[in-house]
Design an enzyme around this catalytic site. Structure first.
Site, PDB file in Angstrom:
ATOM      1  N   THR A  97       0.804  -1.152  -0.065  1.00 39.25           N
ATOM      2  CA  THR A  97       0.090   0.045  -0.052  1.00 39.25           C
ATOM      3  C   THR A  97       1.003   1.224  -0.075  1.00 39.25           C
ATOM      4  O   THR A  97       1.633   1.616   0.955  1.00 39.25           O
ATOM      5  CB  THR A  97      -1.138   0.090   1.223  1.00 39.25           C
ATOM      6  OG1 THR A  97      -1.675  -1.224   1.442  1.00 39.25           O
ATOM      7  CG2 THR A  97      -1.994   1.240   1.193  1.00 39.25           C
ATOM      8  N   LYS A 173      -7.262   0.912  -3.297  1.00 39.14           N
ATOM      9  CA  LYS A 173      -6.819   0.400  -1.958  1.00 39.14           C
ATOM     10  C   LYS A 173      -6.851   1.520  -0.720  1.00 39.14           C
ATOM     11  O   LYS A 173      -7.375   1.377   0.325  1.00 39.14           O
ATOM     12  CB  LYS A 173      -5.307  -0.113  -1.977  1.00 39.14           C
ATOM     13  CG  LYS A 173      -4.722  -0.615  -0.554  1.00 39.14           C
ATOM     14  CD  LYS A 173      -5.568  -1.783  -0.107  1.00 39.14           C
ATOM     15  CE  LYS A 173      -5.191  -2.112   1.223  1.00 39.14           C
ATOM     16  NZ  LYS A 173      -3.778  -3.012   1.246  1.00 39.14           N
ATOM     17  N   LYS A 241      -0.106   4.328   8.608  1.00 39.06           N
ATOM     18  CA  LYS A 241       0.500   4.751   7.070  1.00 39.06           C
ATOM     19  C   LYS A 241      -0.651   4.822   6.346  1.00 39.06           C
ATOM     20  O   LYS A 241      -0.673   5.941   5.400  1.00 39.06           O
ATOM     21  CB  LYS A 241       1.540   3.672   7.006  1.00 39.06           C
ATOM     22  CG  LYS A 241       2.057   3.872   5.240  1.00 39.06           C
ATOM     23  CD  LYS A 241       2.941   2.756   5.211  1.00 39.06           C
ATOM     24  CE  LYS A 241       2.432   1.508   5.048  1.00 39.06           C
ATOM     25  NZ  LYS A 241       1.500   1.065   3.720  1.00 39.06           N
TER      26      LYS A 241
END
Length: 290
Positions: A97, A173, A241
């Site tokens: 990601t 995502k 994150k």
């Protein structure tokens, strides 16, 4: 044909993917900075390689399953990186990601060497990766997608071909993970509130799971949290994150919502409170103490 596949980064997700592919009869090579992770996979028939470059020499497709953009850059373009040896016409599948801009940059640099890119971030956790039921959000040129379709379908029964543009998988995502972060913070908040009200947490979660407040991540994480199980499957730092990246992507698109930035802030605060290396179910622990 099951062509040779290399996986760089065999932690929780990458390791589960390696075992899944071996179960399906694919020749798999693995590489990781932690020798213990590789040793766990050798009984499954995975072949260990010392560097990404060594792994890439005989791989038709290389799956990158590291944590962030800096690690991705290193395994692709570092001194022992994949790009220096992977043959033209072969494929790199990017599963971390990371920001859409980073994916676009990596794809362009690989393309200059004749290497194809499949942007394929994943969702679902290690158990679903092991079972082949995780989600893959794929963006690649149709011909490249078709060439790697058997491999992608071995990895997942839920492959979504988003577009032909690497970077759109990353965007999808980030949208998904921002909602996951919002849902997790919300679930932790209401369970912490239920506890403060003197309610039985197990029974409260039973009700939520059969009612309008249900979410998969809320159920999964809060069952563990109620049991006091914070052993890391996905560290707090990962959704910290991911939600941060999602908020940055929203700003780049000229959008500002009411919840995303606040959820990202909660993960950052839990990190600062010393919970960074615990499972992200520890958001409950953080909010319980407020």
């Amino acid at each position: 044909m099951r062509h040779p596949v290399g996986i760089i980064g065999v932690g929780n997700m990458g390791g589960a993917m390696a075992m899944r592919l071996r179960d399906c009869g694919w020749p798999v090579q693995v590489c990781d900075t932690d020798p213990a992770r590789i040793q766990l996979l050798e009984p499954f028939g995975a072949v260990a390689q010392q560097t990404p470059a060594q792994l890439a020499i005989n791989s038709v497709a290389v799956i990158v399953c590291v944590v962030n953009a800096a690690q991705t850059d290193e395994v692709l373009f570092g001194p022992q990186g994949v790009a220096g040896v992977l043959q033209s016409g072969r494929t790199v599948i990017l599963c971390p990601t990371i920001s859409p801009q980073d994916v676009e940059s990596f794809a362009a640099r690989l393309g200059e060497r004749g290497i194809h890119t499949v942007d394929a971030p994943m969702s679902g956790g290690p158990q679903r990766a092991r079972e082949g039921t995780m989600s893959l959000m794929v963006a690649s040129e149709p011909t490249v997608y078709d060439r790697q379709a058997a491999l992608l379908q071995a990895l997942s029964s839920k492959v979504f071909h988003i577009s032909s543009n690497p970077g759109d998988g990353a965007r999808t995502k980030l949208v998904n993970n921002l909602l996951a972060g919002i849902n997790l913070v919300g679930a932790a908040e209401v369970l912490a509130l239920a506890g403060r009200m003197g309610l039985d947490l197990e029974k409260t979660l039973d009700v939520i799971e059969q009612s309008s407040g249900q979410s998969w991540i809320g159920s999964d994480r809060m069952r563990r949290a109620i049991a006091g199980d914070f052993a890391p499957r996905a560290h707090v730092t990962l959704l910290e994150k991911d939600t941060c990246l999602a908020v940055e992507a929203a700003r780049a698109a000229g959008f500002e919502g009411p919840l995303g930035a606040r959820a990202a802030q909660v993960f950052a605060q839990a990190h600062q409170a010393g919970l960074a290396e615990l499972d992200d179910a520890a958001i409950f622990k953080y909010l319980q103490g407020r």
